[in-house]
Motif scaffolding. Structure first.
Motif, mmCIF file in Angstrom:
data_model
loop_
_atom_site.group_PDB
_atom_site.id
_atom_site.type_symbol
_atom_site.label_atom_id
_atom_site.label_comp_id
_atom_site.label_asym_id
_atom_site.label_seq_id
_atom_site.Cartn_x
_atom_site.Cartn_y
_atom_site.Cartn_z
ATOM 1 N N LYS A 144 4.290 8.736 9.956
ATOM 2 C CA LYS A 144 4.675 8.484 8.577
ATOM 3 C C LYS A 144 4.316 7.081 8.099
ATOM 4 N N ALA A 145 3.406 6.380 8.805
ATOM 5 C CA ALA A 145 3.028 5.039 8.333
ATOM 6 C C ALA A 145 2.597 5.141 6.874
ATOM 7 N N ALA A 146 3.042 4.166 6.077
ATOM 8 C CA ALA A 146 2.881 4.285 4.628
ATOM 9 C C ALA A 146 1.429 4.295 4.195
ATOM 10 N N PRO A 147 0.957 5.366 3.569
ATOM 11 C CA PRO A 147 -0.344 5.300 2.927
ATOM 12 C C PRO A 147 -0.228 4.354 1.730
ATOM 13 N N GLU A 148 -1.337 3.858 1.265
ATOM 14 C CA GLU A 148 -1.299 2.844 0.208
ATOM 15 C C GLU A 148 -0.455 3.293 -0.989
ATOM 16 N N ALA A 149 -0.614 4.560 -1.345
ATOM 17 C CA ALA A 149 0.047 5.030 -2.558
ATOM 18 C C ALA A 149 1.568 4.979 -2.469
ATOM 19 N N HIS A 150 2.110 4.897 -1.261
ATOM 20 C CA HIS A 150 3.570 4.866 -1.112
ATOM 21 C C HIS A 150 4.070 3.443 -0.964
ATOM 22 N N ASN A 151 3.233 2.525 -1.281
ATOM 23 C CA ASN A 151 3.513 1.149 -0.926
ATOM 24 C C ASN A 151 3.364 0.252 -2.147
ATOM 25 N N GLY A 152 3.737 -0.992 -1.969
ATOM 26 C CA GLY A 152 3.467 -1.976 -3.012
ATOM 27 C C GLY A 152 4.436 -1.878 -4.168
ATOM 28 N N ASP A 153 4.242 -2.749 -5.155
ATOM 29 C CA ASP A 153 5.194 -2.875 -6.252
ATOM 30 C C ASP A 153 5.266 -1.631 -7.141
ATOM 31 N N ASP A 154 4.171 -0.858 -7.192
ATOM 32 C CA ASP A 154 4.196 0.325 -8.057
ATOM 33 C C ASP A 154 4.929 1.500 -7.430
ATOM 34 N N ALA A 155 5.146 1.437 -6.142
ATOM 35 C CA ALA A 155 5.896 2.506 -5.467
ATOM 36 C C ALA A 155 6.923 1.851 -4.550
#
Ligand code: ADP
Length: 465
Positions: free
Chosen positions: A49-60
């Motif tokens: 379940k390592a975070a793909p980019e889309a699940h990460n960062g300020d937008d997610a």
């Protein structure tokens, strides 16, 4: 339940992806105790379940992916909930009682298990994390203050049990008290405070934690109407000052409209629309959202459509422009396509079954009927639903044709009237600014702002235009 029990104090977040992959040994033990999966399997699951980019960062910053909740009694409270919450956003979940708002909030807090789907908080897969490992602060409808403790100690308690240095606790409590304007009550016990002050202490207890995310479950519904309005603006100011990512649950559309950066409208466990208050007000995705948001509610009238002209009961006609005709045709062309796809998918399912399935057959019949109506709508006259907000009806001649209406009820709110009239069997409400007295039985002329009309499909109840 007191907030103190739920939240981990200002814990330094571990580096994002490393934390998702490598749980510290103590955490592993905790997960294992909560969850009868062997530690190695938990470790493996976390690797996957390592975070793909889309699940990460300020937008997610908080990301909910295909979340379902089925309670033990087989009640499904939440269906396929998807949302990326930006860092610093003020998100409001709104909908009628029982639509799954609290369940969703409690899954984010870790107070309810997630049946299916994924929850990510600040880049970390969080389904299996204990509530206190999620670094979340929660404020409930009931303030749940400790009655024997002073305001100061109520706010300091959660930090004390986590052994923060005394000076740090003192600094945080005094700073929160200052923001909430309760500094002069720090020595009082809760019983010597008003409801609004108690709710401020409950907020203070959450603020001192510097948590990643604030969750608020109907925090104002115990207060009287005047105080609710006052606390509403205080929470907005608080959010401006702290900029903390906040998820707020309410059944009150006014709270949603006035407080949210983005609103999530829910009905029967399903998200109906996500958008800014202006988007939701101007372009409600369906009839439910249209009539739930806005007060008094949008007027909804049965009408027919024929070549760009809307015919209302009583022979009134509204001609909408070329843009509307294009939107209408595109809507039904898309609906025809969607129906065909869904029909094919169900037929495939039925073909693989050994026996008949009444539910699937019923769904298929419904889809065929919808397809026939959508195809007919592309060819000739058909029923539509016409929506107009009370504030988009004017006294006198406006954009549209003027109608004479008989006033059935005139509610004076100070600067404006809510005028009710019987419009072809429907109770039509208009907001009319106070310029002269309006009484029951009067006849007045009104007109619709045609460009503000909302048109819906009666079968799917989706917005056409
Ligand atoms: P809301 O917060 O929108 O009022 P809830 O999330 O509390 O709604 O409830 C959603 C649905 O789940 C309702 O039908 C409710 O009866 C059901 N529900 C809530 N909690 C439980 C529970 N512990 N067990 C079974 N069903 C529940």
């Amino acid at each position: 339940m007191p907030t103190a029990e739920i939240i981990e104090p200002n814990k330094k977040a571990a580096p994002k992806k490393a934390a998702a992959k490598k749980a510290a040994p103590e955490k592993e033990k905790e997960v294992k105790e909560e969850n009868p999966i062997p530690a190695e399997a938990v470790e493996e699951k976390k690797e996957e379940k390592a975070a793909p980019e889309a699940h990460n960062g300020d937008d997610a910053y908080v990301s909910l992916r295909h979340i379902d909740k089925v309670y033990d009694n087989n009640v499904q409270a939440v269906f396929d909930f998807n949302l990326d919450i930006k860092r610093h956003e003020f998100i409001v979940f709104v909908g009628p009682s029982g639509c799954g708002k609290s369940t969703t909030l409690r899954m984010i807090a870790g107070l309810e298990d997630i049946t299916r789907g994924e929850l990510w908080i600040d880049g970390e897969y969080s389904n299996d994390r204990t509530p206190k490992d999620r670094d979340i602060a929660m404020v409930f409808q009931s303030y749940a203050l400790y009655p024997h403790m002073t305001v100061y100690n109520n706010m300091a308690f959660g930090l004390k049990i986590r052994h923060l240095p005394r000076a740090e606790i003192d600094r945080r409590v005094r700073e929160a008290a200052k923001i909430l304007q309760i500094s002069e009550y720090l020595d009082r016990k809760p019983k010597a405070l008003s409801g609004g002050q108690r709710q401020r202490v409950a907020l203070g207890r959450a603020i001192v934690r510097n948590a990643k995310v604030f969750l608020m479950d109907e925090p104002l519904s115990n207060l009287d109407a005047k105080l609710r309005v006052q606390m509403r603006s205080e929470i907005i100011k608080l959010h401006e000052a702290l900029n903390a990512t906040t998820i707020y649950v309410t059944h009150d559309q006014t709270e949603a409209m006035t407080m949210a950066s983005r609103i999530v409208v829910m009905k029967l466990g399903r998200v109906q629309q996500v958008g800014s208050p202006i988007e939701i007000y101007n372009k409600p995705a369906n009839l439910f959202v249209a009539t739930f948001i806005g007060s008094p509610a949008m007027n909804v009238l049965k009408a027919t459509y024929d070549k760009g002209v809307i015919n209302l009961l009583g022979g009134h006609k509204i001609t909408l422009g070329k843009e509307f005709v294009e939107a209408h045709d595109a809507f039904y062309a898309q609906d025809v396509e969607d129906c065909k796809k869904e029909i094919a998918s169900i037929q495939e399912k039925i073909a693989t079954l050994k026996s008949t399935d009444a539910a699937l057959e019923k769904e298929l019949a419904g889809l065929r009927e919808r397809l026939a109506k959508a195809e007919a709508a592309l060819q000739g006259p058909h029923d539509i639903v016409f929506g107009i907000r009370p504030e988009d009806i004017n006294e006198g001649k406006g954009e549209g044709e003027e109608y004479n209406i008989r006033v059935a009820v005139a509610e004076l709110l100070g600067h404006e009237y809510y005028v009710h009239t019987d419009f072809g069997g429907i109770d039509l409400v208009a907001k009319i600014p106070l310029t002269h007295e309006i009484k029951i039985g009067d006849t007045i002329g009104v007109s619709f702002n045609d460009s503000k009309a909302h048109i819906f499909d009666p079968v799917t109840e989706k917005r056409i235009y």
